[in-house]
Scaffold this motif. Structure first.
Motif, short mmCIF file in Angstrom:
data_model
loop_
_atom_site.label_atom_id
_atom_site.label_comp_id
_atom_site.label_asym_id
_atom_site.label_seq_id
_atom_site.Cartn_x
_atom_site.Cartn_y
_atom_site.Cartn_z
N PRO A 488 45.44 47.24 27.93
CA PRO A 488 46.19 46.39 28.87
C PRO A 488 46.31 47.01 30.25
N ARG A 489 46.22 46.19 31.27
CA ARG A 489 46.35 46.64 32.65
C ARG A 489 46.72 45.45 33.53
N VAL A 490 47.02 45.73 34.80
CA VAL A 490 47.25 44.66 35.76
C VAL A 490 45.89 44.18 36.23
N LEU A 491 45.54 42.93 35.94
CA LEU A 491 44.22 42.41 36.26
C LEU A 491 44.08 42.20 37.76
N PRO A 492 42.91 42.59 38.34
CA PRO A 492 42.72 42.39 39.78
C PRO A 492 42.58 40.91 40.13
N VAL A 493 42.90 40.58 41.37
CA VAL A 493 42.77 39.19 41.83
C VAL A 493 41.32 38.77 41.81
N VAL A 494 40.44 39.64 42.32
CA VAL A 494 38.99 39.39 42.26
C VAL A 494 38.46 40.04 40.99
N ALA A 522 49.47 41.18 26.87
CA ALA A 522 49.84 42.52 27.33
C ALA A 522 49.54 42.70 28.82
N CYS A 523 48.45 42.12 29.31
CA CYS A 523 48.13 42.20 30.74
C CYS A 523 49.17 41.46 31.56
N ALA A 524 49.59 40.31 31.07
CA ALA A 524 50.62 39.55 31.79
C ALA A 524 51.93 40.34 31.84
#
Length: 776
Positions: A488-494, A522-524
């Motif tokens: 899990p991680r913070v997904l990039p905008v691009v 989990a990313c959310a």
């Protein structure tokens, strides 16, 4: 004279007796085990003047004095004996020749030499006196013990001095090696060893001794090291050699190796190593650590070792000689432990040697049986990583002999099962050149994910090893690979390459729906936590001194300390090898394995991204490079510096972190260039020059969005990052290009102009309005 007349003895004998008694009184109540204090030196100096007067007037018997002096042997201080020699009252050879017991004489001199070596430590008083004495004594012993006509003198006029000299020098070497083997650190013995190894620096020996005598002494020392205490068997070496890499060998021993190799040259050293291995029983730990030091500190030795291994293999399969085969395998594995920037990986060598019909084993069935029997005999002691290489890259055999190979594979798999190293948990891109232990499945999966993403960027489709694992190795794929990919991680905008890879696997039904749903949730959640923590002052950046980066930071600081001391240039390459070792440990990854195909690197130049830990490490390395350049250049110009910069860059190029290095350079040069300070600009410009120097070992770079020219070499890629669309970016580009051209002209002034020009991109030269002819 009056007293001699009354006693009826020659005046020379009487004066010798009286003078010996006076020397004994001077040495009484010593404050140091081997050195005189200031008052004692003053008294002895007066006595020496008197002795020289008596000698001039034939009133002093040297022989009688030596005999009388040895009666007080236990109370003599070595400095007093040395000053008798240095002031030409009675030389050391006369003293030694006059002693009635050669062994007792050697023991006395050995014990005093050990004490003298302790006094050369910087923390001791009168260090300069001790160093001068030690240097003079060693010169004398080497000259007498290793003179060219020694054999003739022994047969015609035997002397004690050569025997004592060789005996004492051998005892000193054995004492030093025993101390290192016992690990007696921070003791007087350790100080003595450090002092003794200092005599090999050249400053102590060169000048007063002929080169031939010195080479014989150094060769004799190397033989002693290689054959000292040969208790380890070949089976022990097979199991333990991963602990004998350059970085894990005692620094005093690696320094001694380097000093021996400088005098003997790598060619002579390897020739001597061959001779010792063929003629004598050896200590395998010393032999293999010697090989590691050679290939790490002397680049020219790498080809010599390759040629040596090839010769051993040819001889092994010509005469089916097992010793040659064992030596070749041990040597090539040891060199490969130092990483792909130093020596090709074991997997590469094994595939090149046995992976085709032209391999050493391809000439006959007897050769094939010889190879497979050898590999089978290794299995009980074999490290799992090597059995994995043999299974993943088996020797090419004709179909009719396939059963012979399968017998070995079955045996190796059984051994792996006994060691609880599951074949299902073997990585997709298993490396074999690392000196670390077999990676845990989780750590291996992380490396596999990184490699798979690089391949996906290059080919635009799911890599074949991933597809095969999803079908044939589902336990590893589901239990290790996918969890590592779906961290899990913070997904990039691009969307980045990882996101595109995950979506491609999802569309191919290679990710279970339940697992993908958990990952998305989990990313959310991670994004929500980031928003909650986005309060100024609440975020703490990790410092480089914490956790696994501490040893790497310390190693980089030690390298910088060496920049300003030309006497330490001979250990620069050794320190870079330590940095390479600690870089892999800091990232939890093994060194890259050059057996993997050389892939292109794909970068989004508009929005380059790095993982958090990767950026911390890359920043640490780039900062260290810039600081090292400034430190070294403040002392000597680039053309007189050690090859530290080229070694440093080659280490970066041989590591899986290299794509992150390019991504960070893209961020700095393209997006932050005008904000960089002058030292950073100079350092990054020099880095660009050395990347051009190492271009042959680098993959090409695919730019995204696609550049008109498609993929390009690294120097051209770096040139593409220098924009000239604004006043600020134009000024930065001019500074960077000027710095790179100036540095290359200084650093490589002695090289051919064509070679010099190839290190820089033509576009970089054109940016400052210089024609290509400026280099000629």
């Amino acid at each position: 004279q009056d007293q001699a007349l009354r006693l009826g003895v020659p005046v020379g004998i009487l004066s010798a007796r009286m003078f010996a008694g006076c020397v004994e009184q001077v040495c009484a109540e010593p404050s140091n085990p081997v050195l005189l204090n200031a008052e004692q030196r003053k008294k002895l100096s007066s006595l020496l003047d008197i002795a020289q007067y008596l000698l001039t007037h034939n009133m002093f018997s040297r022989l009688s004095f030596c005999q009388e002096l040895w009666k007080a042997q236990n109370s003599l201080l070595l400095e007093a004996v040395w000053r008798l020699h240095a002031q030409n009252v009675v030389n050391l050879q006369e003293l030694l020749e006059s002693h009635p017991d050669t062994q007792a004489m050697a023991t006395w001199l050995f014990g005093n030499l050990c004490l003298l070596c302790e006094q050369t430590d910087a923390s001791c008083p009168s260090t300069d006196v001790a160093e001068a004495m030690l240097s003079g004594l060693v010169q004398l012993l080497v000259l007498r013990g290793f003179q060219e006509n020694l054999a003739l003198k022994r047969t015609v006029t035997p002397e004690k001095m050569p025997q004592v000299a060789i005996d004492v020098l051998q005892r000193m070497s054995v004492f030093a090696l025993d101390t290192l083997a016992a690990g007696r650190l921070d003791t007087s013995d350790h100080k003595a060893v450090r002092g003794w190894f200092g005599v090999y620096s050249g400053r102590s020996c060169c000048g007063m001794i002929g080169v031939d005598s010195l080479k014989r002494f150094f060769s004799h020392t190397l033989t002693q090291i290689l054959t000292h205490n040969p208790v380890l068997k070949v089976s022990d070496a097979i199991q333990m050699q991963k602990e004998w890499s350059f970085a894990k060998t005692h620094p005093l021993l690696t320094t001694l190796y380097c000093r021996l190799f400088v005098m003997l040259s790598p060619e002579e050293s390897i020739s001597h190593l061959k001779e010792v291995l063929e003629m004598q029983e050896v200590n395998w730990q010393r032999v293999l650590s010697c090989v590691s030091t050679l290939v790490t500190c002397f680049p020219e030795a790498q080809q010599l070792v390759k040629d040596w291994v090839a010769c051993l293999m040819t001889r092994a399969f010509e005469s089916y000689h097992l010793d040659n085969m064992v030596t070749a395998f041990l040597v090539v594995r040891q060199a490969a432990l130092e990483g792909p920037s130093i020596f090709p990986s074991y997997a590469d060598w094994f595939k090149a040697s046995f992976g085709s019909s032209h391999g050493y084993h391809g000439c006959s069935k007897k050769a094939l049986v010889f190879l497979l029997k050898f590999l089978s005999d290794l299995v009980p002691w074999e490290d799992p990583r090597y059995m994995q290489v043999h299974i993943l890259h088996p020797p090419l055999v004709p179909d009719k002999y396939r059963s012979l190979l399968m017998d070995y594979v079955s045996l190796a798999k059984t051994r792996l099962a006994d060691l609880k190293v599951s074949l299902e948990n073997m990585g997709l891109y298993k490396t074999s050149s690392s000196s670390e232990d077999i990676a845990e499945p989780h750590n291996q999966a992380i490396q596999d994910v990184e490699r798979a993403i690089v391949v996906f960027e290059h080919k635009g489709r799911i890599p074949e090893p991933v597809m095969e694992a999803s079908i044939f190795r589902r336990p590893y794929y589901l239990s290790h690979f996918l969890p590592a990919l779906l961290t899990p991680r913070v997904l990039p905008v691009v969307p980045d390459s990882r996101m595109a890879f995950i979506e491609t696997l999802k569309r191919a039904n290679k990710i279970p729906s339940s697992l993908y749903s958990v990952y998305s949730q989990a990313c959310a959640t991670a994004k929500e936590k980031q928003c909650d923590n986005a309060i100024p002052g609440t975020r703490t950046e990790p410092t480089c001194a914490e956790g696994p980066l501490g040893p790497l930071t310390a190693a980089l600081e030690e390298l910088r300390a060496l920049m300003t001391d030309p006497t330490q240039y001979d250990v620069i390459s050794a320190q870079v090898a330590v940095i390479s070792e600690r870089l892999g440990a800091a990232l939890g990854r093994s060194k890259d394995d050059s057996s993997l195909e050389r892939l292109k690197i794909r970068l989004n130049i508009l929005a380059p991204r790095l993982e958090g830990q990767d950026q911390v490490v890359v920043d640490l390395l780039l900062k260290a490079f810039c600081q090292n350049l400034m430190a070294a250049s403040s002392f000597v110009p680039p053309e007189r510096q050690s090859p530290w910069a080229a070694l440093f860059v080659r280490t970066l190029c041989g590591h899986m972190l290299f794509p992150a290095v390019l991504a960070r350079l893209c961020q700095l040069l393209r997006h932050q260039g005008p904000n960089l300070s002058t030292p950073h600009i100079l350092g990054l410009a020099a880095l660009a020059v050395h990347l051009g120097e190492s271009r042959s070992m680098l993959p090409e770079v695919d730019l995204s969005p696609p550049a008109p020219t498609g993929s390009c070499p690294v120097p051209k890629f770096l040139n593409s990052l220098l924009s000239c669309c604004t006043r600020e970016s134009l000024l930065f580009s001019m500074k960077f290009c000027t710095a790179a051209i100036s540095y290359s002209l200084c650093k490589f002034s002695s090289q051919p102009h064509d070679t010099l020009h190839s290190y820089l991109s033509p576009g970089l030269v054109k940016k400052v309005g210089l024609p290509s002819s400026c280099f000629s």
